[in-house]
Design an enzyme around this catalytic site. Structure first.
Site, PDB file in Angstrom:
ATOM      1  N   LYS A  17      -4.354   2.793  -1.908  1.00 36.64           N
ATOM      2  CA  LYS A  17      -5.705   3.267  -1.871  1.00 36.64           C
ATOM      3  C   LYS A  17      -5.577   4.815  -1.646  1.00 36.64           C
ATOM      4  O   LYS A  17      -5.161   5.073  -0.663  1.00 36.64           O
ATOM      5  CB  LYS A  17      -6.428   2.738  -1.041  1.00 36.64           C
ATOM      6  CG  LYS A  17      -7.142   1.194  -1.237  1.00 36.64           C
ATOM      7  CD  LYS A  17      -7.946   0.776  -0.291  1.00 36.64           C
ATOM      8  CE  LYS A  17      -7.999  -0.786   0.056  1.00 36.64           C
ATOM      9  NZ  LYS A  17      -8.672  -1.252   1.064  1.00 36.64           N
ATOM     10  N   MET A  28      -8.224   8.482  10.136  1.00 30.72           N
ATOM     11  CA  MET A  28      -8.567   8.609   8.978  1.00 30.72           C
ATOM     12  C   MET A  28      -9.882   9.648   9.175  1.00 30.72           C
ATOM     13  O   MET A  28     -11.132   9.478   8.821  1.00 30.72           O
ATOM     14  CB  MET A  28      -9.601   7.540   8.689  1.00 30.72           C
ATOM     15  CG  MET A  28      -8.565   6.264   8.101  1.00 30.72           C
ATOM     16  SD  MET A  28      -9.390   4.823   7.871  1.00 30.72           S
ATOM     17  CE  MET A  28      -9.412   3.989   9.287  1.00 30.72           C
ATOM     18  N   ASP A  67       0.934  -1.128  -0.229  1.00 34.54           N
ATOM     19  CA  ASP A  67      -0.080  -0.011   0.002  1.00 34.54           C
ATOM     20  C   ASP A  67       0.952   1.268   0.048  1.00 34.54           C
ATOM     21  O   ASP A  67       2.258   1.206   0.170  1.00 34.54           O
ATOM     22  CB  ASP A  67      -0.836  -0.094   1.275  1.00 34.54           C
ATOM     23  CG  ASP A  67      -1.864  -1.002   1.448  1.00 34.54           C
ATOM     24  OD1 ASP A  67      -2.066  -1.671   0.445  1.00 34.54           O
ATOM     25  OD2 ASP A  67      -2.663  -0.847   2.329  1.00 34.54           O
TER      26      ASP A  67
HETATM   27  N1  SAH Z   1      -2.890  -0.009   9.701  1.00 39.14           N
HETATM   28  C1  SAH Z   1      -2.579   1.576   9.657  1.00 39.14           C
HETATM   29  C2  SAH Z   1      -3.654   2.408   9.794  1.00 39.14           C
HETATM   30  C3  SAH Z   1      -4.456   2.219   8.371  1.00 39.14           C
HETATM   31  S1  SAH Z   1      -5.781   3.403   8.033  1.00 39.14           S
HETATM   32  C4  SAH Z   1      -1.600   1.765  10.951  1.00 39.14           C
HETATM   33  O1  SAH Z   1      -1.771   0.640  11.938  1.00 39.14           O
HETATM   34  O2  SAH Z   1      -1.097   2.581  11.245  1.00 39.14           O
HETATM   35  C5  SAH Z   1      -5.007   4.780   7.567  1.00 39.14           C
HETATM   36  C6  SAH Z   1      -5.006   6.102   8.558  1.00 39.14           C
HETATM   37  O3  SAH Z   1      -3.832   5.966   9.448  1.00 39.14           O
HETATM   38  C7  SAH Z   1      -4.529   7.397   7.875  1.00 39.14           C
HETATM   39  O4  SAH Z   1      -5.800   7.841   7.498  1.00 39.14           O
HETATM   40  C8  SAH Z   1      -4.157   7.934   9.298  1.00 39.14           C
HETATM   41  O5  SAH Z   1      -5.174   8.428  10.015  1.00 39.14           O
HETATM   42  C9  SAH Z   1      -3.382   6.867   9.825  1.00 39.14           C
HETATM   43  N2  SAH Z   1      -1.761   6.869   9.389  1.00 39.14           N
HETATM   44  C10 SAH Z   1      -1.065   6.067   8.717  1.00 39.14           C
HETATM   45  N3  SAH Z   1       0.056   6.217   8.519  1.00 39.14           N
HETATM   46  C11 SAH Z   1       0.338   7.480   8.890  1.00 39.14           C
HETATM   47  C12 SAH Z   1       1.522   8.410   9.425  1.00 39.14           C
HETATM   48  N4  SAH Z   1       2.729   8.498   8.601  1.00 39.14           N
HETATM   49  N5  SAH Z   1       1.245   9.712   9.775  1.00 39.14           N
HETATM   50  C13 SAH Z   1       0.035  10.114  10.350  1.00 39.14           C
HETATM   51  N6  SAH Z   1      -1.104   9.231  10.061  1.00 39.14           N
HETATM   52  C14 SAH Z   1      -1.029   7.948   9.636  1.00 39.14           C
END
Ligand code: SAH
Length: 359
Positions: A173, A288, A151
């Site tokens: 996505k 999100m 991803d």
């Molecule tokens: N599985 C991922 C989350 C996926 S949902 C995890 O455990 O981190 C995607 C959301 O994760 C984004 O909309 C944001 O809210 C958060 N996110 C993921 N990477 C990020 C980053 N580098 N900085 C800030 N928010 C992040």
């Protein structure tokens, strides 16, 4: 008998002979260590060129010359060919320079993999995006994969560690943009698994935190494909931490709650109890939730959360483009829109969001 010694590279010139991608781990570690890195190679891997284009290293696009050894405090042989690496080490020795050799990566295996490695899907949590926050086990899985399905929020620089010949499939996505459906992703996991491939499903953060890891696992099991799980550093915790926010603190809160903000309060599809969240008296972590933040903040205040409660939004945590906006639950939405904060971002609401380690 070997003699091992630490070598402080801070401010030292290090010459990397060869531009093989196998050297990326060394080059980036040297940069973190404060070395001044020069790569000497007629050809260089994309990320080496990228590091040079960003001014982080120098790239001399040619073969090595005596002067390259003269200026070096340390020489790295990374030609991608063991015999050439030996020649580099011999030349460095003539200049009285120590050489660290990066062994050439084995060529892609044409022979079938050992039976126990056949047809496995490995769910790898990649951390928030900084490849340094990928686990050692996750990296090992990437290195041994036949196929990597990744991803956009995954630590993509780590793909340079994939073995030659590994197939890389991007199923990114983009919020409100084009995407690969979950059904299609499941199909691919199963298809490659059935071909006996070692498939790494590489995601940002942890696959089981809003990562659909549970669904992918179920789909694989239903198709008879064994699954292995390598947890990752979730951005829910790491994002705030990288912005200096501890989600718990003995004097401030006894817990934290992580929720998805992809649906606003009142949306028929929402299953969250915002009233309970407003009164939970724990840190609230919203993922999100960039576009829904105005509605969420208003709902929390309407449900009794003090308008003066501290809030912080962190975007691109762990990436060079990381930014943070601080305010209160009543101001954070407007401040984020003024600052043009974009996903991926995390909002933390609660006393810890105002944390100052010196305060
Ligand atoms: N599985 C991922 C989350 C996926 S949902 C995890 O455990 O981190 C995607 C959301 O994760 C984004 O909309 C944001 O809210 C958060 N996110 C993921 N990477 C990020 C980053 N580098 N900085 C800030 N928010 C992040």
């Amino acid at each position: 008998v070997t003699f091992t010694a630490d070598f402080d590279v801070t401010g030292r010139d290090v010459t990397v002979i060869g531009g093989s991608a196998d050297a990326l781990g060394n080059i980036t570690s040297l940069l973190r260590g404060g070395a001044s890195v020069t790569v000497v190679a007629p050809e260089a891997a994309l990320t080496i060129r990228d590091l040079a284009a960003r001014g982080l290293i120098s790239w001399r696009q040619r073969s090595a010359e005596p002067a390259d050894f003269e200026i070096a405090a340390l020489v790295i042989a990374a030609t991608g060919n063991d015999q050439w690496n030996d020649e580099v080490a011999a030349e460095a020795a003539q200049h009285n320079r120590v050489t660290l050799t990066v062994p050439a990566q084995p060529q892609p295996v044409a022979a079938p993999l050992p039976a126990e490695q056949r047809g496995t899907v490995i769910l790898v949590g990649g951390g928030p995006g900084d490849p340094g926050l990928l686990t050692v086990a996750g990296l090992a899985a990437i290195r041994s994969a036949d196929v990597i399905i990744c991803d956009r929020l995954a630590p993509l620089p780590a793909l340079q560690q994939a073995r030659a010949g590994a197939e890389i499939i991007d199923v990114g996505k983009i919020p409100r943009g084009s995407y690969t459906s979950q059904e299609r992703i499941n199909e691919q996991l199963i298809r490659y698994g059935r071909q006996g491939k070692r498939v790494v499903r590489l995601k940002g953060g942890d696959n089981f935190v809003f990562g659909r890891g549970g669904e992918e696992w179920q789909a694989c099991v239903a198709a008879g494909i064994p699954v292995q799980v390598i947890p990752g550093v979730t951005s829910a915790v790491a994002g705030p931490a990288l912005a200096g926010i501890p989600l718990t603190h003995r004097q401030l809160t006894q817990g934290f709650t992580v929720v998805s903000g992809h649906l606003p309060p009142g949306d028929p599809g929402s299953t969250l109890n915002w009233g309970a969240l407003a009164r939970a008296n724990t840190t609230l972590v919203i993922m999100m939730g960039v576009s829904t933040l105005p509605a969420i903040a208003a709902e929390l205040i309407g449900q009794g959360l003090a308008a003066s409660t501290a809030a912080i939004t962190v975007s691109d945590a762990g990436l060079p483009s990381q930014r943070a906006v601080r305010g209160t639950v009543s101001t954070i939405a407007a401040l984020c829109s003024e600052a043009l904060m974009k996903p991926p971002a995390i909002t933390v609401i609660g006393a810890v969001a105002g944390f100052d380690p010196a305060g």
